[in-house]
Design a protein around this motif. Sequence first.
Motif, PDB file in Angstrom:
ATOM      1  N   ASP A   1      -2.106   3.828  -5.796  1.00 16.11           N
ATOM      2  CA  ASP A   1      -2.873   3.549  -4.332  1.00 16.11           C
ATOM      3  C   ASP A   1      -2.067   2.360  -3.588  1.00 16.11           C
ATOM      4  O   ASP A   1      -1.645   2.056  -2.611  1.00 16.11           O
TER       5      ASP A   1
ATOM      6  N   SER B   1       0.839  -1.138   0.057  1.00 10.64           N
ATOM      7  CA  SER B   1       0.067   0.023   0.104  1.00 10.64           C
ATOM      8  C   SER B   1       0.862   1.377  -0.119  1.00 10.64           C
ATOM      9  O   SER B   1       1.839   1.227   0.757  1.00 10.64           O
TER      10      SER B   1
ATOM     11  N   ARG C   1      -0.958   4.009   0.604  1.00  6.50           N
ATOM     12  CA  ARG C   1      -1.718   5.034   1.599  1.00  6.50           C
ATOM     13  C   ARG C   1      -1.945   4.310   2.925  1.00  6.50           C
ATOM     14  O   ARG C   1      -2.218   3.644   2.997  1.00  6.50           O
TER      15      ARG C   1
ATOM     16  N   GLY D   1      -9.027   2.290  -6.987  1.00 12.10           N
ATOM     17  CA  GLY D   1      -7.633   2.547  -6.549  1.00 12.10           C
ATOM     18  C   GLY D   1      -6.822   2.166  -7.760  1.00 12.10           C
ATOM     19  O   GLY D   1      -7.248   1.359  -8.550  1.00 12.10           O
TER      20      GLY D   1
END
Length: 290
Positions: free
Chosen positions: A182, A91, A93, A156
């Motif tokens: 993302d 990830s 984020r 995403g």
Amino acid sequence: MTKTKIGIIGGSGVYEIDGLKNATWQNIESPWGAPSDHVLTGVLDDIEMVFLPRHGRGHVHSPSTVPYRANIDVLKRIGVTDIISVSACGSFREDMAPGHFVIIDQFIDRTIAREKSFFGTGCVAHVSVAHPTCPRLGDVCETAAKIAGITIHKGGTYLAMEGPQFSTLAESKMYRENWGCDVIGMTNMPEAKLAREAEICYASVAMITDYDSWHPDHGAVDINQIITTLRGNSENARSLIKQLPALLDHIRTPCPHNCDRALDHAIMTKPESRDPTLVAKLDAVAGRVL
């Protein structure tokens, strides 16, 4: 109209479907070579299911050596109407944390060592991948995740890297800060492009195992933590898959987003100029228009 047949491509940690009736491993041959493994067929709540382990049982294929064309071809050949891709990812984020799932709707393809199309010299085709996943199928996966109690993010951008190494700190920061990605993974491309060429609806469920190297706490995350998260993600993925038959109609009507008609105006080569050898290999993928 035809019967719905759900195809699951399982990534790291997802090697089976729980609760399948009449479960049988079948060897399906493809003119594009051997697929990653035999396919597991069966019935779940009266819907036919097909499972293909992307890396093969025992995890024998690296992201670069997965036979993507053969995998999509055998799923098309066996009658799959809808593909749900399940894969591990990192990830970019803070709010997309390890253990969360993301329904992917966009990709940036940075892979360089893979065959990315069924078409080529002797039969040229161009399909649109402006919207590379099927919104209808993505909505179904989101609903299934919520029923299963999984924290899900709808939408995403997935950065597909070649691998097998993970990204450098500089790359990770660029993908996150400059490119607006993302999540990052190694396997959804060219898989999504090939599914579109094969006119199969495709949804990508990305299972987050860790923050990529951009995160200040990245160095504090050890492999044991990642494996623990991976196992939890695998259990959640199987729970999500169990919900799918109840959310998809038994009779498959035409896709409202035209995924199943992607080749309507895609083939450019005139019939008299087509390579018969290549056309023969395209019998399952493009037989509808050829």
